[in-house]
Design a protein around this motif. Structure first.
Motif, mmCIF file in Angstrom:
data_model
loop_
_atom_site.group_PDB
_atom_site.id
_atom_site.type_symbol
_atom_site.label_atom_id
_atom_site.label_comp_id
_atom_site.label_asym_id
_atom_site.label_seq_id
_atom_site.Cartn_x
_atom_site.Cartn_y
_atom_site.Cartn_z
ATOM 1 N N CYS A 55 -4.221 33.608 4.404
ATOM 2 C CA CYS A 55 -5.333 34.796 4.630
ATOM 3 C C CYS A 55 -4.768 35.832 5.425
ATOM 4 C CB CYS A 55 -6.210 33.601 5.485
ATOM 5 S SG CYS A 55 -7.267 32.497 4.510
ATOM 6 N N ASP A 56 -3.663 35.735 6.370
ATOM 7 C CA ASP A 56 -3.157 36.961 7.101
ATOM 8 C C ASP A 56 -2.490 37.998 5.992
ATOM 9 O OD1 ASP A 56 -3.463 36.429 9.772
ATOM 10 O OD2 ASP A 56 -1.669 35.091 9.800
ATOM 11 N N PHE A 57 -1.991 37.388 5.102
ATOM 12 C CA PHE A 57 -1.313 38.264 3.911
ATOM 13 C C PHE A 57 -2.390 39.054 3.241
ATOM 14 C CE2 PHE A 57 -0.042 38.638 -0.562
ATOM 15 C CZ PHE A 57 1.250 39.611 -0.190
ATOM 16 N N GLU A 61 -3.621 42.797 3.249
ATOM 17 C CA GLU A 61 -3.249 43.545 1.961
ATOM 18 C C GLU A 61 -4.526 44.435 1.517
ATOM 19 O OE1 GLU A 61 -2.932 41.434 -1.980
ATOM 20 O OE2 GLU A 61 -0.692 42.200 -1.649
ATOM 21 N N ARG A 62 -5.728 43.825 1.621
ATOM 22 C CA ARG A 62 -7.028 44.261 1.168
ATOM 23 C C ARG A 62 -7.648 45.218 2.353
ATOM 24 N NH1 ARG A 62 -9.370 40.475 -3.500
ATOM 25 N NH2 ARG A 62 -7.305 40.017 -4.362
ATOM 26 N N GLY A 63 -7.024 45.332 3.336
ATOM 27 C CA GLY A 63 -7.874 46.215 4.323
ATOM 28 C C GLY A 63 -8.940 45.541 4.988
ATOM 29 N N THR A 106 -11.527 29.913 2.240
ATOM 30 C CA THR A 106 -12.020 30.523 3.334
ATOM 31 C C THR A 106 -11.058 30.882 4.545
ATOM 32 O OG1 THR A 106 -13.948 29.208 2.732
ATOM 33 C CG2 THR A 106 -14.215 30.399 4.713
ATOM 34 N N CYS A 107 -11.223 32.283 4.903
ATOM 35 C CA CYS A 107 -10.342 32.581 5.888
ATOM 36 C C CYS A 107 -11.317 33.000 7.089
ATOM 37 C CB CYS A 107 -9.797 34.089 5.433
ATOM 38 S SG CYS A 107 -8.825 33.931 3.895
ATOM 39 N N ARG A 108 -10.883 32.494 8.022
ATOM 40 C CA ARG A 108 -11.719 32.696 9.398
ATOM 41 C C ARG A 108 -10.592 33.154 10.569
ATOM 42 N NH1 ARG A 108 -16.151 29.848 8.807
ATOM 43 N NH2 ARG A 108 -16.078 28.068 7.249
ATOM 44 N N TYR A 109 -10.919 34.140 11.024
ATOM 45 C CA TYR A 109 -10.291 35.052 12.159
ATOM 46 C C TYR A 109 -10.422 34.430 13.562
ATOM 47 C CZ TYR A 109 -8.501 39.194 14.652
ATOM 48 O OH TYR A 109 -7.771 40.053 15.174
ATOM 49 N N ARG A 110 -9.356 34.209 14.101
ATOM 50 C CA ARG A 110 -9.373 33.683 15.627
ATOM 51 C C ARG A 110 -9.037 34.953 16.534
ATOM 52 N NH1 ARG A 110 -12.012 30.202 13.408
ATOM 53 N NH2 ARG A 110 -11.175 28.020 12.599
ATOM 54 N N GLY A 114 -5.606 36.365 17.170
ATOM 55 C CA GLY A 114 -5.680 37.794 16.516
ATOM 56 C C GLY A 114 -5.023 37.726 15.211
ATOM 57 N N SER A 115 -5.528 36.353 14.449
ATOM 58 C CA SER A 115 -4.780 35.949 13.156
ATOM 59 C C SER A 115 -5.785 35.111 12.408
ATOM 60 C CB SER A 115 -3.402 35.543 13.362
ATOM 61 O OG SER A 115 -3.534 34.095 13.742
ATOM 62 N N TYR A 116 -5.318 34.665 11.023
ATOM 63 C CA TYR A 116 -6.112 33.982 10.346
ATOM 64 C C TYR A 116 -5.091 32.562 10.359
ATOM 65 C CZ TYR A 116 -8.825 37.736 8.986
ATOM 66 O OH TYR A 116 -9.675 38.634 8.923
#
Length: 140
Positions: A55-57, A61-63, A106-110, A114-116
């Motif tokens: 997810c970080d990657f 990459e997709r902004g 599914t990507c969830r930001y913490r 400051g990351s996934y």
């Protein structure tokens, strides 16, 4: 003598005319489909190694980094669009639920980190919004 200076009425009229022409030409749904693909389709799902998590990657990459929740669908766009054309169950309001289970992450930001930190890989039926037989919306 012609008046000088800005003409907001003329600019507003030209802007509205351009928007109407874009909508009438069908470009609105095509643009929404492109945005949908950028935000929600990642096929094939790349293999590690990543620096950090998948997810970080991908979000970087997709902004999309910092988006609270985002889901990537790991199917070709043709398969996803086929949900709009019979491989989905209509739910009303242009929404369709896939008949088959679809692989997703599914990507969830913490905010604390400051990351996934965790990639939530799963396979489930998805709900998408369709317009002109193309996927344009993903319901989280």
């Amino acid at each position: 003598m012609a008046p000088r200076g800005p003409r907001p009425t003329l600019l507003l009229t030209l802007g509205l005319l351009a928007a109407c022409l874009a909508l009438a030409s069908g470009q609105a749904w095509a643009e929404l489909h492109k945005i949908f693909l950028k935000h929600h389709v990642d096929y094939p799902r790349p293999s590690p190694p990543f620096i950090g998590s998948y997810c970080d990657f991908v979000m970087r990459e997709r902004g999309l980094y910092g988006t609270q929740v985002n889901t990537f669908i790991h199917e070709p766009s043709q398969s996803i669009n086929s949900i709009c054309l019979g491989n989905g169950t209509p739910l009303g309001g242009g929404l369709y639920q896939s008949k088959a289970f679809i692989p997703i992450t599914t990507c969830r930001y913490r905010r604390q980190t400051g990351s996934y930190p965790n990639d939530e890989f799963d396979s489930r039926k998805i709900v998408i919004g369709c317009w002109n037989r193309l996927a344009v919306y993903f319901r989280e």
